[in-house]
Write an enzyme that holds these catalytic residues in place. Structure first.
Site, PDB file in Angstrom:
ATOM      1  N   THR A  99      -7.226   6.570   4.489  1.00 36.48           N
ATOM      2  CA  THR A  99      -5.727   6.010   4.793  1.00 36.48           C
ATOM      3  C   THR A  99      -5.779   4.503   4.962  1.00 36.48           C
ATOM      4  O   THR A  99      -6.555   4.018   5.773  1.00 36.48           O
ATOM      5  CB  THR A  99      -5.170   6.930   5.779  1.00 36.48           C
ATOM      6  OG1 THR A  99      -3.757   6.309   5.732  1.00 36.48           O
ATOM      7  CG2 THR A  99      -5.578   6.392   7.158  1.00 36.48           C
ATOM      8  N   ASP A 148      -3.448   3.160   6.417  1.00 36.58           N
ATOM      9  CA  ASP A 148      -2.630   3.008   7.491  1.00 36.58           C
ATOM     10  C   ASP A 148      -3.515   2.555   8.752  1.00 36.58           C
ATOM     11  O   ASP A 148      -3.133   2.187   9.645  1.00 36.58           O
ATOM     12  CB  ASP A 148      -1.864   4.418   8.130  1.00 36.58           C
ATOM     13  CG  ASP A 148      -0.910   4.756   7.091  1.00 36.58           C
ATOM     14  OD1 ASP A 148      -0.692   3.888   6.338  1.00 36.58           O
ATOM     15  OD2 ASP A 148      -0.355   5.960   7.225  1.00 36.58           O
ATOM     16  N   GLY A 165      -1.641   9.975   0.612  1.00 40.08           N
ATOM     17  CA  GLY A 165      -1.190   8.769  -0.039  1.00 40.08           C
ATOM     18  C   GLY A 165      -2.761   7.958  -0.485  1.00 40.08           C
ATOM     19  O   GLY A 165      -3.708   8.175  -0.066  1.00 40.08           O
TER      20      GLY A 165
HETATM   21  P1  FBP Z   1      -1.657   8.867   4.116  1.00 41.80           P
HETATM   22  O1  FBP Z   1      -1.334   8.809   5.532  1.00 41.80           O
HETATM   23  O2  FBP Z   1      -1.692  10.150   3.299  1.00 41.80           O
HETATM   24  O3  FBP Z   1      -3.029   7.908   3.932  1.00 41.80           O
HETATM   25  O4  FBP Z   1      -0.436   8.067   3.270  1.00 41.80           O
HETATM   26  C1  FBP Z   1      -0.116   6.789   3.874  1.00 41.80           C
HETATM   27  C2  FBP Z   1       1.139   6.053   3.339  1.00 41.80           C
HETATM   28  O5  FBP Z   1       0.706   5.087   2.456  1.00 41.80           O
HETATM   29  C3  FBP Z   1       2.042   5.700   4.433  1.00 41.80           C
HETATM   30  O6  FBP Z   1       1.757   4.195   4.856  1.00 41.80           O
HETATM   31  C4  FBP Z   1       3.382   5.774   3.803  1.00 41.80           C
HETATM   32  O7  FBP Z   1       4.468   6.002   4.773  1.00 41.80           O
HETATM   33  C5  FBP Z   1       3.246   6.984   2.962  1.00 41.80           C
HETATM   34  O8  FBP Z   1       1.923   7.141   2.564  1.00 41.80           O
HETATM   35  C6  FBP Z   1       4.087   6.984   1.992  1.00 41.80           C
HETATM   36  O9  FBP Z   1       4.265   8.267   1.310  1.00 41.80           O
HETATM   37  P2  FBP Z   1       4.503   8.484  -0.147  1.00 41.80           P
HETATM   38  O10 FBP Z   1       3.391   8.276  -1.057  1.00 41.80           O
HETATM   39  O11 FBP Z   1       4.565  10.051  -0.027  1.00 41.80           O
HETATM   40  O12 FBP Z   1       5.537   7.635  -0.782  1.00 41.80           O
END
Ligand code: FBP
Length: 551
Positions: free
Chosen positions: A203, A205, A81
């Site tokens: 991230t 998160d 993400g």
């Molecule tokens: P990462 O763990 O790859 O940093 O992604 C974080 C995130 O933003 C989460 O908070 C969220 O649940 C997820 O990606 C959403 O994924 P997508 O971008 O595939 O919809």
């Protein structure tokens, strides 16, 4: 592309570096400590990383080296993400390489790890980097979630790296991507290719952290962006005094973002998934807590409020977790019967026969849209796509139902009108805060220095982050040090341990100490927008979480 004035101004921002990286890089040496250990199952993890296990922590110090001047070819991947600061990691890496030797080259693999496997890349030059300095998003080279796990993928990665004559690869990603970085590093040593791999902690998160990795970049900006929006909504609620706002916040399993936003904005309620799990709170007990606050506030004529919900909450409520796990098994097995059923109602009946009685009963009570969302395909790492489950709507529905029952029993005479929001994507690609711009850039320069000085299977690390940037400490942490053993798809795997909210930690305790008052009184705090230019106490402050953790 027409530029906004802020974009133009941000191009001119010079990220602040730790003093050791800001000077002459030929005057950079490295100090290492003793051998390190994984977080658990040391012997098993050692046997999986025969070459890369247990290396020492590295810290850059003043000294002389001839290595930073060598010509290097490096590939870079953005994985997973988006997180604000990613472009700055690339800019820092690029500037470090070119400062070392202008003949060095940087290649960007397109669309994430699949760019490496499929040999899709571009050369990153000064003109390109300059268009992305201090900007959000990952659009310079794109990102993706492909997981490098099959032998063919490792071989294809090696083939690409050899074709480009790479000395090293930098993987900018979260816990899964950095686990992958360590596996690739091990494979490259095993196959005698000599190609080094360095990871960078990314991230929003905030769940990639450890004693020696104090934060992931992106968390600061995302949490501040959401806090600004929550503060704005809180002020609107306090003005109109007619809505309860249920706000789901991105962050996957960990509740770091929700907790930081709660510390920043002081909502009436904020659920912390880790606590819900520890206390085994049921869905019904969560609704009890909401109703309690609604009733008490209504007695003060305050028929409005703010509820923060971490996006992973449903996975931590024991009965929902059990339901999801049963659904995972059912949907991973033979589901022809499910696919043959024509209507969603018939599909539910098919599922209910396969679920345990407890899970079937819960499944039946869920609103249709939520039941459907629980069946959405998992991501490539096997994670439930929590960002696509409308937990805020589920809690609104259940609260409305309970409030209606209380009204009919004469137990509540106030008003309850609720609105749902989800803040996620609006924070992931924002202009990085000064903190993330500095931190990302520093991680990139530090990754370059680790490569030049011969390290592999390390994560670029910058510590002492709550101090001004000039006092930050740069170096590298062996990735195996962050690992533990987990059961994934029926097999024991060495993976980086996700850092969830520590219920004994200062950030949670600080929130817990004020929440009883927040649930009843209106104590909102309005953090406002991220400021990029102005006094350091307004522009360069990090998150409350980081400062409490480091104090
Ligand atoms: P990462 O763990 O790859 O940093 O992604 C974080 C995130 O933003 C989460 O908070 C969220 O649940 C997820 O990606 C959403 O994924 P997508 O971008 O595939 O919809």
């Amino acid at each position: 592309m027409e530029l906004s004035n802020l974009q133009k101004a941000r191009y001119g921002y010079q990220p602040k570096l730790p003093a050791i990286l800001a000077g002459d890089i030929s005057e950079l040496s490295v100090e290492t400590g003793g051998a390190t250990e994984a977080l658990s199952h040391q012997q098993e993890i050692k046997s999986m990383f025969k070459h890369c296990y247990g290396k020492p922590i590295a810290r850059f110090v003043k000294g002389r080296n001839e290595k930073t001047a060598q010509v290097l070819k490096v590939g870079v991947i953005l994985s997973g993400g988006q997180a604000p600061g990613g472009h700055n990691v690339i800019a820092g890496l690029f500037d470090g390489l070119k400062k070392g030797n202008p003949a060095s080259k940087l290649y960007g693999f397109l669309g994430g790890p699949s760019g490496l496997i499929d040999c899709k890349y571009i050369e990153i030059d000064a003109k390109l980097v300059d268009q992305y300095r201090n900007t959000g998003g990952f659009d310079m080279i794109g990102s993706g979630r492909t997981k490098i796990e099959m032998l063919e993928q490792f071989n294809a990665s090696l083939e690409t790296a050899k074709k480009l004559n790479l000395n090293a690869l930098v993987i900018i990603g979260g816990d899964d991507s950095n686990t992958n970085a360590a596996m690739l590093a091990e494979y490259f040593v095993e196959t005698g290719s000599g190609i080094q791999v360095i990871g960078c902690p990314k991230t929003i998160d905030g769940d990639l952290k450890h004693e020696h990795i104090e934060a992931s970049f992106g968390f600061d900006t995302a949490a501040k962006t959401y806090s600004e929006l929550i503060g704005n909504i809180a002020r609107d609620a306090n003005s109109a005094k007619k809505y309860w706002h249920f706000i789901k916040l991105m962050g996957r399993a960990a509740s770091h973002i929700a907790l930081e936003a709660a510390l920043q904005t002081r909502p009436n309620l904020c659920f912390i998934s880790e606590e819900v799990e520890a206390k085994k709170l049921s869905l019904s007990q969560i609704v009890d807590k909401i109703c309690e606050s609604v009733v008490k506030r209504s007695k003060n004529n305050e028929n409005f409020g703010i509820v923060l919900i971490p996006e992973g909450l449903v996975e931590f409520i024991p009965e929902v977790k059990a339901l999801i796990s049963e659904l995972n098994d059912i949907m991973a097995g033979d589901k022809t019967g499910f696919e043959e059923e024509k209507s969603f109602n018939e599909q539910c009946l098919w599922l209910e026969k396969k679920l345990s009685p407890k899970s079937a009963a819960l499944f039946k009570t869920l609103p249709e849209e939520i039941a459907k969302q629980l069946l959405i395909d998992r991501d490539p790492h096997g994670n439930v796509q929590v960002s696509r489950i409308d937990t805020e709507k589920l809690l609104i529905r259940l609260t409305e139902k309970r409030i209606a029952a209380m009204k009919s029993e004469g137990k509540f005479s106030g008003k309850f009108s609720a609105l749902g929001h989800f803040f996620g994507y609006e924070g992931r690609a924002a202009f990085p805060s000064n903190f993330d711009a500095n931190y990302g850039y520093g991680l990139g320069v530090s990754a370059f220095a680790l490569i030049a000085l011969g390290f592999t299977a390390y994560m670029s690390s910058i510590k002492n982050l709550s101090a001004p940037a000039s006092e930050w400490i740069a170096g590298g942490v062996p990735i195996t040090m962050l690992m533990n053993l987990e059961r994934r798809k029926g097999v024991n795997k060495a993976v980086i341990k996700k850092a969830l909210v520590d219920l004994d930690g200062a950030p949670f305790k600080s929130f817990a100490a004020m929440r009883d008052e927040l649930a009843v009184k209106t104590c909102f705090r309005y953090p406002g927008a991220i400021q990029y230019f102005g006094p350091a106490e307004v522009c360069d402050q990090t998150t409350i979480t980081l400062s409490l953790e480091r104090s």
